[in-house]
Scaffold this active site. Sequence first.
Site, PDB file in Angstrom:
ATOM      1  N   CYS B  37     -88.430 -47.961 -44.720  1.00 24.22           N
ATOM      2  CA  CYS B  37     -89.724 -47.902 -44.039  1.00 24.22           C
ATOM      3  C   CYS B  37     -90.691 -46.958 -44.743  1.00 24.22           C
ATOM      4  CB  CYS B  37     -89.551 -47.465 -42.593  1.00 24.22           C
ATOM      5  SG  CYS B  37     -88.447 -48.534 -41.673  1.00 24.22           S
ATOM      6  N   CYS B 106     -96.183 -41.124 -38.227  1.00 24.46           N
ATOM      7  CA  CYS B 106     -95.676 -39.907 -38.896  1.00 24.46           C
ATOM      8  C   CYS B 106     -95.454 -38.796 -37.875  1.00 24.46           C
ATOM      9  CB  CYS B 106     -96.669 -39.421 -39.956  1.00 24.46           C
ATOM     10  SG  CYS B 106     -96.964 -40.607 -41.270  1.00 24.46           S
TER      11      CYS B 106
END
Lengths: 439, 127
Positions: B37, B106
Amino acid sequence: MNKNKDERLKDLKESDTLMSAMTDQQKHDLPHTIQNRKAPIYLDYQATTPTDPRVVEKMLPFFSEQFGNPHSRSHFFGWEAEDAVEIAREQIASIIGANPKEVIFTSGATESNNLAIKGVAQFYKEKKNHIVTVVTEHKCVLDSCRHLEQDGFDVTYLPVQPNGLIDLDELRNTITDKTAIVSVMGVNNEIGVIQPLKEIGAICREKGTFFHTDCAQAVGKIPLDVEEMNIDLMSISGHKIYGPMGIGALYVRRRPRVRLVPMINGGGQERGMRSGTLPTPLCVGLGEACAIAEKEMGAENERLRRLRDRMYQSIVGRLPEVYLNGDMDQRIPGNLNISFAFVEGEGLMMGIKDLAVSSGSACTSASLEPSYVLRALGVDVEMAHTSLRIGFGRFTTEEEVDDAVETIIKEVERLREMSPLWEMHNEGIDISSIEWAEH
Amino acid sequence: MAYSDKVIDHYEKPRNVGTMDKNDVSVGTGLVGAPACGDVMKLQIKVSEDGIIEDAKFKTFGCGSAIASSSLITEWVKGKTIDEAGSIKNTQIAEELALPPVKIHCSVLAEDAIKAAISDYKTKKGA
């Protein structure tokens, strides 16, 4: 080479002048990336190329002096514009070994690819309904094929070998008597590999199917000859070969004749295949870009090869776990595509912000998927995330290459020190053996 | 892509990069994300006898926002109790770093990482 460097320095000085002429407030309002730019180094020549100043010079008179409509047959203004367009057509034909009458001007390689594939497929659809292309083609070729699939055509997407090249036997076995057109690019835009055009052309001719090739990245980089290579249609781009943006061409063979349904209807310009008033300055620019490329290709390729090898040797000599994507030999000299294992591409690009390169990382693409070209080579998703495409061209200097090498190595080393994957690798842990939670 | 000044600051001068002994019973380790990812975070906390986080270290594979999110959270959790640290929300990180919508994941990863580190610490402590 010195001349190119001087020209580059002159350009840089001019841009400095522009910055110093700005007020502090104007500078402050600039995007952050520009404010922080010290000496940006352009290494993205597969994305676009600067228009060569010699090309710009040839184009300028055709904006406001020789401004006539090249299709005006009744007066001098039209005639002089038409003469200029016809010279450009000859220059384009010359670099690919074609007859000028076989060159159609378009708005760029995307339009040329659309016209070639859709135009041929639609024209011959009563007899043939099959198209062959390759998984690593440019999006505009793949998307044109997807649209034809929706219209009922069968499309075969050939895989590539790990080096990025197609298997000729597989191509031969795929073509049937229903195949209208085979579309294989000359040079790949991400990994710079050169497909065996002559061999592909021979197979297509033998099988009685048309051969189209997207040569946006190939013209001026490799020798091309539509006769020797049995190419029936070829797409050409202006801005990839130091010509202007917004212009391209399509070569369409006359003997044996290739017929196609036009995409743009109108006044019947360009032998009825592409209506619309020709943009004289852009046509002149594309012509001049071809003439320069034809003349300088040999020496320029030698120079680029030295620069490219200099960078590649330095990087692999000083950094472990670095992998080249795509064949090294069957490749244009102006391209490197490298995976820096354990360092994410977008993070790396942020650290080397003075270098204009592109990444195969997901985060830089609109689709949030890593490069489909690298995936097609069999590159693991995680390695695709760590790739950089570095493109060299006419105005790249040795100093720039050396600066870029130092910047890249320093940043890769810094980010690896910060990377848990690098740490695990050094501890001997096989990263692929871990059960990661995909998110 | 325009990064905020705070993201750039953490990216260029990351705080608390490093590794602690994961076999130490006072150390909790969280490893989240996936290479496929494009981001992996390793976050470690060292917890005192009275449940206070004395030290935190991270290593991150990912974009600038991922590095900044993990760097920031190591700063935030130091001196906090594990309960306080476990209640940090990704939205606080995203707000502090002015992350754009495509980079919110994130901050989610950083929240997951601290939770995973606390959970690892508790498991070891309980064992």
